[in-house]
Design an enzyme around this catalytic site. Structure first.
Site, PDB file in Angstrom:
ATOM      1  N   PRO A 136       6.994  -4.044  -5.112  1.00  0.00           N
ATOM      2  CA  PRO A 136       5.784  -3.619  -4.181  1.00  0.00           C
ATOM      3  C   PRO A 136       6.140  -2.064  -3.387  1.00  0.00           C
ATOM      4  O   PRO A 136       6.681  -2.314  -2.546  1.00  0.00           O
ATOM      5  CB  PRO A 136       5.675  -4.633  -3.339  1.00  0.00           C
ATOM      6  CG  PRO A 136       6.970  -5.442  -3.438  1.00  0.00           C
ATOM      7  CD  PRO A 136       7.743  -4.920  -4.519  1.00  0.00           C
ATOM      8  N   GLU A 137       5.570  -1.041  -3.811  1.00  0.00           N
ATOM      9  CA  GLU A 137       5.336  -0.090  -3.054  1.00  0.00           C
ATOM     10  C   GLU A 137       3.804  -0.187  -2.801  1.00  0.00           C
ATOM     11  O   GLU A 137       3.056  -0.891  -3.645  1.00  0.00           O
ATOM     12  CB  GLU A 137       6.035   1.244  -3.408  1.00  0.00           C
ATOM     13  CG  GLU A 137       7.505   0.991  -3.248  1.00  0.00           C
ATOM     14  CD  GLU A 137       8.211   2.540  -3.519  1.00  0.00           C
ATOM     15  OE1 GLU A 137       7.866   3.638  -2.981  1.00  0.00           O
ATOM     16  OE2 GLU A 137       9.615   2.390  -3.737  1.00  0.00           O
ATOM     17  N   ARG A 171      18.635   1.455   4.848  1.00  0.00           N
ATOM     18  CA  ARG A 171      18.012   1.604   3.377  1.00  0.00           C
ATOM     19  C   ARG A 171      18.988   2.604   2.485  1.00  0.00           C
ATOM     20  O   ARG A 171      19.274   3.498   3.167  1.00  0.00           O
ATOM     21  CB  ARG A 171      16.700   1.852   3.282  1.00  0.00           C
ATOM     22  CG  ARG A 171      15.898   0.960   4.263  1.00  0.00           C
ATOM     23  CD  ARG A 171      15.498  -0.494   3.749  1.00  0.00           C
ATOM     24  NE  ARG A 171      14.986  -0.434   2.374  1.00  0.00           N
ATOM     25  CZ  ARG A 171      13.942  -0.336   1.882  1.00  0.00           C
ATOM     26  NH1 ARG A 171      13.070  -0.232   2.557  1.00  0.00           N
ATOM     27  NH2 ARG A 171      13.409  -0.381   0.689  1.00  0.00           N
ATOM     28  N   LYS A 205       1.262  -1.319   2.340  1.00  0.00           N
ATOM     29  CA  LYS A 205       1.436  -2.163   1.739  1.00  0.00           C
ATOM     30  C   LYS A 205       0.936  -3.743   2.058  1.00  0.00           C
ATOM     31  O   LYS A 205       1.664  -4.743   1.869  1.00  0.00           O
ATOM     32  CB  LYS A 205       3.171  -2.566   1.857  1.00  0.00           C
ATOM     33  CG  LYS A 205       3.837  -1.013   1.361  1.00  0.00           C
ATOM     34  CD  LYS A 205       5.261  -1.206   1.767  1.00  0.00           C
ATOM     35  CE  LYS A 205       6.076   0.143   1.451  1.00  0.00           C
ATOM     36  NZ  LYS A 205       7.414   0.346   2.146  1.00  0.00           N
TER      37      LYS A 205
END
Length: 244
Positions: free
Chosen positions: A2-3, A233, A51
DNA sequence: TGGGCATGCGCAA
DNA sequence: TGCGCCTGCCCAT
């Protein structure tokens, strides 16, 4: 996976398959007990912002879904298979059933609750009402690495780790460049790039470009791609094509 | 069989 | 800044 493109695609597909129908909504796993409150409700629309996905039921009731990193929707023809023990929500329409597994968020909210989510999100390049100036001003106000800023959903909504890596590489911008040192021209190029990548992702239902993300060497100059932890990240960049 | 990892994010410290 | 959480899958053992 999911982006923002995944969520936009879900909104479109769910609208096509389910809007205008009274839906059977349950939570086989039991962790979305409010399913009972919309069970049998008429789905009047869907919406996506970054999102975040919303299923709007008659009476200004919204099921708010955020897939997180693991969440997935699966569409089944009727009759659907037995739900998994982890199926958070099952929606049964006239022709298909859609299962939701592993979301970060699946909750029932009212209009104010939906608006509160919208209010804390930056512009989503996939929305026709997106105002890139808001993102530009947010970048100007801060001085954080642009790579970090692109993942901040209050700055731009819908960009994830892959699109960040690819867009910065394409325009030879180091993820470490301070956000307020980007020129307006660089920002405009970046915004356009992200918009195109996201639209392409919606069309193809996947992220197709793989230049630096998880790559060993730069496709442009063969320099080994550097990977490091940027604000929690993994960031990927070519040290030669994207100098600081 | 089990550990590590993943395109995310919120919260405690 | 680091950790926990939601789940499934891949790879090493």
């Amino acid at each position: 996976m999911p982006e923002g493109h995944t969520i936009r695609h879900c909104a479109q597909e769910h609208a096509r398959l389910l809007v205008g129908q009274h839906l059977g909504v349950t939570s086989p796993q039991g962790r979305f007990p409010d399913a009972a409150l919309v069970d049998g409700g008429l789905l009047v629309g869907t919406d996506a912002w970054g999102k975040h996905l919303f299923h709007e039921y008659e009476g200004e009731r919204f099921v708010h879904v955020h897939l997180g990193i693991y969440g997935t929707f699966t569409t089944h023809p009727l009759p659907p298979p037995q739900p998994r023990p982890t199926t958070r929500m099952r929606i049964v329409g006239d022709e298909v059933a859609i299962d939701l597994v592993g979301p970060n968020t699946c909750e029932l909210v009212d209009t104010a609750g939906r608006d509160a989510v919208f209010a804390r999100l930056g512009p989503d390049p996939l929305r026709t009402d997106a105002d890139p100036d808001r993102a530009w001003r947010a970048l100007q106000r801060r001085r954080i690495p642009i790579g970090q800023a692109l993942l901040d959903q209050t700055v731009i909504a819908g960009v994830g780790n892959v699109y960040r890596a690819e867009a910065l590489w394409t325009h030879r911008i180091s993820p470490l460049r301070p956000s307020n040192e980007l020129t307006r021209e660089e920002f405009d190029t970046l915004w356009m790039e992200l918009t195109e990548l996201l639209h392409k992702g919606v069309r193809e239902q996947r992220i197709s470009t793989r230049n630096v993300y998880k790559a060993d060497d730069c496709p442009e100059c063969d320099t080994p791609i550097r990977r490091w932890d940027l604000a929690g990240r993994w960031a990927y960049a070519c040290p030669s094509c994207q100098p600081r």
